[in-house]
Design a protein around this motif. Sequence first.
Motif, short mmCIF file in Angstrom:
data_model
loop_
_atom_site.label_atom_id
_atom_site.label_comp_id
_atom_site.label_asym_id
_atom_site.label_seq_id
_atom_site.Cartn_x
_atom_site.Cartn_y
_atom_site.Cartn_z
N LEU A 79 5.69 8.34 1.80
CA LEU A 79 6.65 7.95 2.84
C LEU A 79 6.11 6.82 3.71
CD1 LEU A 79 8.27 11.26 4.09
CD2 LEU A 79 9.46 9.11 3.71
N ALA A 80 4.82 6.83 4.00
CA ALA A 80 4.24 5.76 4.82
C ALA A 80 4.39 4.41 4.13
CB ALA A 80 2.76 6.06 5.10
N LEU A 81 4.23 4.40 2.80
CA LEU A 81 4.41 3.15 2.06
C LEU A 81 5.88 2.75 1.98
CD1 LEU A 81 2.02 1.51 0.80
CD2 LEU A 81 1.44 3.87 1.37
N VAL A 82 6.77 3.74 1.89
CA VAL A 82 8.21 3.46 1.89
C VAL A 82 8.61 2.81 3.21
CG1 VAL A 82 10.50 4.52 1.90
CG2 VAL A 82 8.80 5.27 0.22
N GLU A 102 9.46 -3.58 -1.97
CA GLU A 102 10.09 -2.52 -2.75
C GLU A 102 9.10 -1.37 -2.94
OE1 GLU A 102 13.21 -2.55 -3.72
OE2 GLU A 102 13.60 -4.60 -3.04
N CYS A 103 9.47 -0.23 -2.41
CA CYS A 103 8.71 1.01 -2.62
C CYS A 103 9.67 2.14 -2.29
CB CYS A 103 7.46 1.05 -1.74
SG CYS A 103 6.40 2.50 -2.04
N GLY A 104 10.33 2.65 -3.32
CA GLY A 104 11.41 3.59 -3.10
C GLY A 104 11.00 5.04 -3.20
N PRO A 105 11.97 5.94 -3.15
CA PRO A 105 11.67 7.37 -3.17
C PRO A 105 10.95 7.86 -4.42
CG PRO A 105 13.91 6.98 -2.38
CD PRO A 105 13.40 5.66 -2.89
N LEU A 106 11.03 7.11 -5.51
CA LEU A 106 10.37 7.54 -6.75
C LEU A 106 9.15 6.68 -7.06
CD1 LEU A 106 13.50 8.18 -9.02
CD2 LEU A 106 12.32 9.78 -7.50
N THR A 141 3.15 2.96 -6.87
CA THR A 141 3.44 1.56 -7.20
C THR A 141 4.17 0.92 -6.03
OG1 THR A 141 3.67 2.14 -9.54
CG2 THR A 141 4.57 0.01 -8.84
N TYR A 142 3.73 -0.29 -5.65
CA TYR A 142 4.31 -1.01 -4.52
C TYR A 142 4.58 -2.44 -4.96
CZ TYR A 142 4.80 -2.65 0.37
OH TYR A 142 5.25 -3.16 1.56
N GLN A 143 5.81 -2.90 -4.76
CA GLN A 143 6.21 -4.26 -5.13
C GLN A 143 6.30 -5.10 -3.87
OE1 GLN A 143 9.73 -4.62 -7.64
NE2 GLN A 143 10.24 -6.57 -6.67
N ARG A 144 5.46 -6.12 -3.78
CA ARG A 144 5.46 -6.99 -2.60
C ARG A 144 6.22 -8.27 -2.92
NH1 ARG A 144 0.16 -8.94 0.92
NH2 ARG A 144 1.32 -9.48 2.81
N ASN A 145 7.22 -8.57 -2.12
CA ASN A 145 8.05 -9.76 -2.29
C ASN A 145 7.55 -10.86 -1.36
OD1 ASN A 145 9.71 -8.33 -4.11
ND2 ASN A 145 10.91 -7.48 -2.42
N GLN A 146 7.01 -11.91 -1.94
CA GLN A 146 6.41 -12.99 -1.17
C GLN A 146 7.49 -13.94 -0.63
OE1 GLN A 146 3.38 -12.71 -0.52
NE2 GLN A 146 2.33 -11.69 -2.21
N PRO A 147 7.20 -14.63 0.48
CA PRO A 147 8.17 -15.59 1.04
C PRO A 147 8.56 -16.70 0.08
CG PRO A 147 6.46 -15.09 2.64
CD PRO A 147 6.02 -14.47 1.35
N ASP A 148 7.66 -17.06 -0.85
CA ASP A 148 7.98 -18.14 -1.79
C ASP A 148 8.80 -17.67 -2.99
OD1 ASP A 148 6.17 -16.69 -3.22
OD2 ASP A 148 4.69 -18.29 -3.44
N GLY A 149 9.22 -16.41 -2.97
CA GLY A 149 10.05 -15.88 -4.04
C GLY A 149 9.29 -15.19 -5.15
N THR A 150 7.97 -15.23 -5.10
CA THR A 150 7.18 -14.56 -6.13
C THR A 150 7.02 -13.08 -5.78
OG1 THR A 150 5.11 -15.11 -5.03
CG2 THR A 150 5.94 -16.67 -6.69
N LEU A 201 -7.43 7.83 7.40
CA LEU A 201 -6.92 9.10 7.88
C LEU A 201 -5.40 9.12 7.74
CD1 LEU A 201 -9.81 9.03 9.02
CD2 LEU A 201 -8.92 10.07 11.13
N LEU A 202 -4.85 10.25 7.32
CA LEU A 202 -3.41 10.36 7.14
C LEU A 202 -2.68 10.07 8.46
CD1 LEU A 202 -0.92 11.02 5.43
CD2 LEU A 202 -1.30 13.45 5.94
N ALA A 203 -3.23 10.53 9.57
CA ALA A 203 -2.57 10.29 10.86
C ALA A 203 -2.44 8.80 11.14
CB ALA A 203 -3.35 10.98 11.97
N ASP A 204 -3.48 8.03 10.82
CA ASP A 204 -3.41 6.58 11.03
C ASP A 204 -2.40 5.93 10.10
OD1 ASP A 204 -5.31 6.71 13.01
OD2 ASP A 204 -6.99 6.21 11.68
N LEU A 205 -2.36 6.40 8.87
CA LEU A 205 -1.41 5.85 7.90
C LEU A 205 0.02 6.07 8.35
CD1 LEU A 205 -1.15 4.50 5.07
CD2 LEU A 205 -1.09 6.81 4.11
#
Length: 300
Positions: A118-121, A130-134, A163-172, A271-275
């Motif tokens: 959830l922290a990554l979502v 992009e980092c969805g419920p699944l 898995t985490y998908q990072r969308n860059q400002p340049d479109g990559t 630490l989970l609390a920090d995350l």
Amino acid sequence: MIVTVTDTATGPLPPVAVPIMESLAQHRLLTTLQIHELHTPDKTTHWTRHVLRRLHAAELVDAARLPGGLGLWFLTEQGTEAIELIPSRPERRRKQITHAQATGPLRHHTLAVNEVGLALVRAARARGDECGPLAWRHEIAHPIGPAPGRRTPEQLIADALLTYQRNQPDGTTTFHYRFIELDRATMPVDDLAAKLARYATLYHHTLPPTGPTDRPRPLWTHSYAIFPGVLLVLTGRDRPALERRRSNAIALCRTNPQLTATPAVKIAACLLADLIDRGPFAPILKTTHDPARAVGWLDR
């Protein structure tokens, strides 16, 4: 393909019912608030509870109530069978969660792993990534070689793979993978460090060639384009105890010969609390590479 589920008493359930059931199938156990944040953040919690009550009335989900009124939701056998009918669903059938398991001691571990996801979502939503419920899966097993005195191969089981998908400002787009190790301070810290060191064994574990033209390559390359980093998340004690535990685990990893010989295995701990409170991009992690400096999870 659009899939609908129906309550025979009141007709078709809201479309969000299917994604909620998919999350329960993949994550086993979720609280009402976790479901709300994953699937209905633009609605009220009252609406989320309404959907869950209808799923419960249709005997597709069940709930356990803990002291304080915390609701824990999981699929029934009928709900599991309904989800398995989705043709595009790649996930294998999960073992059915019982009411006793939902209220048992292992629930703390499962719910904490889901809090990591959830922290990554949250971070992805705030940053346009992009980092969805699944986006995470629990208990990913990897063979790492023959086990001494046993007929079955030894396995390293990661608490989760995210898995985490990072969308860059340049479109990559860049994809980031992490093995999640959730530590609730229930094992000696040297055992924790020993488990982390087994990721070096996984990195080097190679299957023999199957033919004369086949070249041996590490087993992990059959599943991952790059070797996922290891994210250790600590919880279950007060902050001073967890910070000591993190420092000790990192120190033990830094002196482990398997890990020092395998710099490609990157380990970071928070630490989970920090995350939860600050998010993964804040400087909340300490790494085995440079434990004196706090970094965000994608900082080099």
